[in-house]
Design a protein around this motif. Structure first.
Motif, PDB file in Angstrom:
ATOM      1  N   THR A  60       0.620  -0.792   0.422  1.00 49.45           N
ATOM      2  CA  THR A  60       0.193  -0.268  -0.310  1.00 49.45           C
ATOM      3  C   THR A  60       1.006   1.365  -0.330  1.00 49.45           C
ATOM      4  OG1 THR A  60      -1.854   1.339   0.945  1.00 49.45           O
ATOM      5  CG2 THR A  60       0.057   0.285   2.847  1.00 49.45           C
ATOM      6  N   TYR A  81      -2.196  -2.306  -2.788  1.00 46.29           N
ATOM      7  CA  TYR A  81      -4.117  -1.451  -2.511  1.00 46.29           C
ATOM      8  C   TYR A  81      -3.767  -0.485  -2.506  1.00 46.29           C
ATOM      9  CZ  TYR A  81      -5.246  -6.764  -3.044  1.00 46.29           C
ATOM     10  OH  TYR A  81      -5.907  -7.845  -2.916  1.00 46.29           O
ATOM     11  N   PRO A  82      -5.089   1.131  -2.614  1.00 50.83           N
ATOM     12  CA  PRO A  82      -6.086   0.143  -3.174  1.00 50.83           C
ATOM     13  C   PRO A  82      -6.216   0.144  -4.846  1.00 50.83           C
ATOM     14  CG  PRO A  82      -5.680   2.931  -2.761  1.00 50.83           C
ATOM     15  CD  PRO A  82      -4.061   1.493  -2.145  1.00 50.83           C
ATOM     16  N   GLY A 245      -9.050  -1.010   1.660  1.00 53.93           N
ATOM     17  CA  GLY A 245      -8.402  -0.151   2.225  1.00 53.93           C
ATOM     18  C   GLY A 245      -9.072   1.070   2.713  1.00 53.93           C
ATOM     19  N   ARG A 266      -6.300   7.174   1.223  1.00 54.57           N
ATOM     20  CA  ARG A 266      -4.488   6.867   2.237  1.00 54.57           C
ATOM     21  C   ARG A 266      -5.537   7.280   3.384  1.00 54.57           C
ATOM     22  NH1 ARG A 266      -3.194  11.337   3.131  1.00 54.57           N
ATOM     23  NH2 ARG A 266      -3.311  12.809   1.891  1.00 54.57           N
ATOM     24  N   HIS A 286      -7.461   0.035   7.946  1.00 53.50           N
ATOM     25  CA  HIS A 286      -6.465  -0.301   6.138  1.00 53.50           C
ATOM     26  C   HIS A 286      -5.647  -1.356   6.668  1.00 53.50           C
ATOM     27  CE1 HIS A 286      -5.069   0.957   2.230  1.00 53.50           C
ATOM     28  NE2 HIS A 286      -4.205   1.380   3.283  1.00 53.50           N
ATOM     29  N   ILE A 290      -6.543  -4.404   3.475  1.00 54.54           N
ATOM     30  CA  ILE A 290      -5.483  -4.768   2.892  1.00 54.54           C
ATOM     31  C   ILE A 290      -4.933  -6.587   2.434  1.00 54.54           C
ATOM     32  CG2 ILE A 290      -5.052  -2.421   2.111  1.00 54.54           C
ATOM     33  CD1 ILE A 290      -2.399  -2.920   2.633  1.00 54.54           C
TER      34      ILE A 290
END
Lengths: 382, 382
Positions: A60, A81-82, A245, A266, A286, A290
Motif C-alpha cells: 500500500t 491496494y487501493p 483500504g 489513504r 487499513h 489490504i
C-alpha cells in the motif's frame, strides 16, 4: 504476513504500530533514499524493493505522488491496494473531478485549464473570487492561488503558465479553477472497504485548517442527515474505484449540503482521532482490509478531538495530565510547519470534551496550537 | 528517551508497542541469551547490557526471576523500577507474606516450611486439604502441591525436601503451606503508582484459571464495595514498597471478602483487557510511570473480556468478524500450553458482552478456549 508501505513517514509508522498485534509486519519503502526500512525504528532492511514486493502479502502507499516506475512495479505484483487507479486519481485533481462526475458526487463548479483562454473563460463563468489549483501536485496549501480581482489575472497566469510548461506528453500538466464557495465549515469522512466490497465508515469529522494545514479535528458532533450524505459519497466513490483500504474524502459544508473538496486514497490526518475514539483505528482497519482480514468496528466510542503538532521540538508532557489525553510523536526532525505529532483527547460528552480542550489550552499556546481554546468554548456553549 | 526491559517476551513487546507514540524507545534484555534485543522485531541491538543501562532513562522488568547480578547492576544505576525490593518480594512467597503482614493486608492463613516438622505442624494447624507452594520459584501452577489427606504427606515431603536442599546460604529455599480457602472466584486488581506516589487503579477483573493458568478475564462487573477493598490493598502494598509502575494483585473472593493470593510486581496477564477497555492501557501507564510522565486514565470505558490463546499456532482470523474484537499475537513459536496471544472483546453492556462471547465461542473450541460459551451465557442471564 508482511506488508510493504510506499513512503516511510508517520502514516507508515502508525500503520506498523497498529498492525503488529495482528501478526502483520510492516516494511516501508523510502522513495527519496530508495531504501526499504522499518518505519518505526528507521533501521535499513536487507531487502531490496523487488524482494520486499515479493515477500509481502499486500502493498500500500502513504501518499499519492509515487514515482511512476515504483507504482507500476507494485501494481504488476497484483498485491497493490487501493490500486494504481485510486492512487492516480488521488494525485491528480483533473482525474478526481472526472471520478466525481462519473459517480455523480457533488463538488463546487470547476473548469480545467491548459491554456490562457480557459483561465479567462473560468473567470467569466465561475466568477471572482476563485481558487485555482495545480492538478498534478500540491499538498497542504501549496500550488494554489486565489484570484480575487481581474488585476490578479496576468500575474497569476505567469505562474500558472510556468507550471503548465513543465508537463510532459506522458504526464501532461493541467490546472483547475474552482468556484469559491462560501462554506460554513470543512468536514471529512474516513471509511474502509474490504476485498469483497464491504464498507465500514467512521463518523464524520469536523476539521479546522490554519494557512491551509489541518490543525484540529473533532468527531462526535454530527447529525444523521449529514452523516448519511457523506456515507453516500463514500460508497459511490469507493465502489466506483473498486477501492480496497481506507479512503478519506474532504467536504465543504454549505448550509447542510456537502460538496467534495478533495479525496485522499489513504489513511488521513483527519482520521487520527480514531486511534482513541474508536475500537479499531483507521490504521488497523487499513491493514485489515489490504491483508484480507475482517474489518473492525468504526463506531464512535467517545467524542474525540485531535490537535496537530506542527513544527514543534516536542509535545509538552503536561498535556498528559488531562484525563483521556494521548500524545503521538512521529520521531522526525523538527522543521517549521512540519507535522511532528498529534494529540488525541476523548471525553464522555461533547461538553466534557470542551472542558478538556480548555484544560489543554493552558499547555498549548494559541500561537502554535490555534483554535484549541475557542473550540473548547464552543463545545461547552452548545 | 530509552527504556530497558529485563526479559524479552510478550510483556516487553507490548510495553514497546504501547510506548513508541510517547517517544519512548524500548530495548529488552534476553536473560537466556544475555543479548539486548528489540522486543518487537527480535533484532539484536549493538548495545551491551551495560551500554543499554547507561543509555536508558528507566529500567524495568517483565518477570520476577531475574539473575541476581543483572538485578544488582540495574539497581545500582538508580533507574530501576519498580525497585529491587518489589521484584524480590514478587519472586519470593515468604517475602510476599511478610509484606502482606506488615501492610496489614489479608491473605489465607499460612505457615512457612524449611524442615519436615514445620510441614507436620502446618497439616495440623491449617487442616487438610491444604496447598503447599515453593516460595522462590513456581509460575502458573508449577511448583505447588495439594495435600488432600495424611497419606499424601510422605510422598509430597520427598519432593519438597528435594526443593529445599537446592537452596544456598545466599538464597535459601523455603516452602509455604496455605490453608485452602473455599473461595467463590478469583479476581485481580491492576494499578499504577508514579514517582510522586500518586496511584491510579483499574477496575477489578474477574479471572478464570484452567489447570492453574489464566484462560479468561472480565472487567466491568464489579460493585463499589469490593472494588474499594481491592483498592485499599493496592494502596497499602504499593505505598509500603514505595512502588513505581504497574503492580498486580490476585485475590480470592470469599463471600465478598478479598484475601490476597499473590502479587506480581509488573504488568499482568489479567490486565491485558485494558488495551481495549480503557483509554490508557496497563502497558502505557507502566511506561508513563517509570519514565516520569503523568499517569493516564484507568477508568473503564466499556466492559471488556480477555481470552488467552494457549499453545495454538495462530488466532482464527474469524474472531475479527465479531464487532469490538481485537486479537493480539505475540510472535512466538508455539508449544503446548505456551501463552501465544490473547483476544480482547469490548461491548456497550455486560449483556452485549455476553452475546459477543457467545459469537466468539463458535470460532473458539471449548477444548482450547475453556469457559467462553459458559461465561457468555452467565453474562446474558445476569
Amino acid at each position: 504476513m508482511n506488508i510493504l508501505v510506499l513512503g516511510s513517514g508517520q502514516l507508515a509508522r502508525m500503520m506498523s504500530l497498529s498492525a503488529t498485534h495482528l501478526d502483520l509486519h510492516v516494511l516501508a519503502y523510502d522513495v527519496s533514499t530508495k531504501k526499504v526500512v522499518n518505519p518505526v525504528t528507521g533501521q535499513l532492511s536487507e531487502q531490496s524493493l523487488s524482494q520486499a514486493i515479493a515477500s509481502s502479502c499486500a502493498i500500500t502507499a502513504e501518499f499519492e505522488h509515487i514515482p511512476h516506475d515504483v507504482l507500476e512495479q507494485c501494481s504488476l505484483s497484483g498485491k497493490f491496494y487501493p490500486g494504481a487507479q485510486a492512487i492516480a486519481t488521488g494525485g491528480d485533481r483533473a482525474k478526481e473531478k472526472a471520478l466525481l462526475d462519473k459517480a455523480a458526487v457533488k463538488c463546487a463548479p470547476y473548469k480545467l485549464i491548459t491554456e490562457k483562454q480557459h483561465f479567462l473563460d473560468a473567470v467569466e463563468q465561475l466568477a471572482l473570487p476563485m481558487v485555482v489549483k495545480t492538478c498534478q501536485a500540491g499538498y497542504d496549501g501549496k500550488g494554489q492561488w486565489r484570484v480575487k480581482s481581474v488585476e490578479d489575472i496576468e500575474s497569476i497566469w505567469l505562474e500558472m503558465a510556468e507550471f503548465l510548461s513543465t508537463g510532459t506528453t506522458l504526464s501532461p500538466h493541467s490546472i483547475i479553477a474552482e468556484k469559491m464557495i462560501p462554506f460554513d465549515r470543512e468536514v471529512s469522512i474516513i471509511g474502509v472497504r474490504d476485498r469483497n466490497g464491504q464498507c465500514k465508515i467512521y463518523p464524520l469529522t469536523e476539521n479546522q485548517h490554519t494557512d491551509g494545514v489541518l490543525t484540529l479535528s473533532i468527531a462526535g458532533k454530527e447529525k444523521n442527515d449529514i452523516q448519511q450524505q457523506a456515507e453516500d459519497a463514500f460508497n459511490a466513490l469507493a465502489n466506483s474505484l473498486n477501492y480496497v483500504g481506507v479512503l478519506a474524502i474532504e467536504f465543504f459544508d454549505v448550509q447542510g449540503e456537502l460538496l467534495v473538496n478533495e479525496i485522499a486514497p489513504r489513511v488521513h490526518n483527519s482520521g487520527h482521532w480514531t486511534q482513541q475514539g474508536c475500537h479499531t483505528s483507521q490504521f488497523e482497519n487499513h491493514m485489515r482490509a489490504i491483508s484480507g482480514l475482517p474489518l473492525g468496528s468504526t463506531t464512535l466510542i467517545r467524542p474525540t478531538a485531535m490537535i496537530n503538532v506542527l513544527g514543534q521540538q516536542s509535545i509538552p508532557s503536561t498535556v498528559l495530565t488531562v484525563d483521556g489525553v494521548t500524545s503521538h510523536w512521529y520521531g522526525k526532525t523538527a522543521k517549521p510547519g512540519r507535522k511532528m505529532g498529534h494529540i488525541n483527547v476523548s471525553a464522555n460528552s461533547l461538553h466534557e470534551l470542551g472542558e478538556k480542550l480548555g484544560e489543554l489550552a493552558e499547555f498549548l499556546p494559541e500561537e502554535y496550537y490555534p483554535g484549541v481554546l475557542a473550540t473548547g468554548h464552543q463545545l461547552i456553549l452548545n
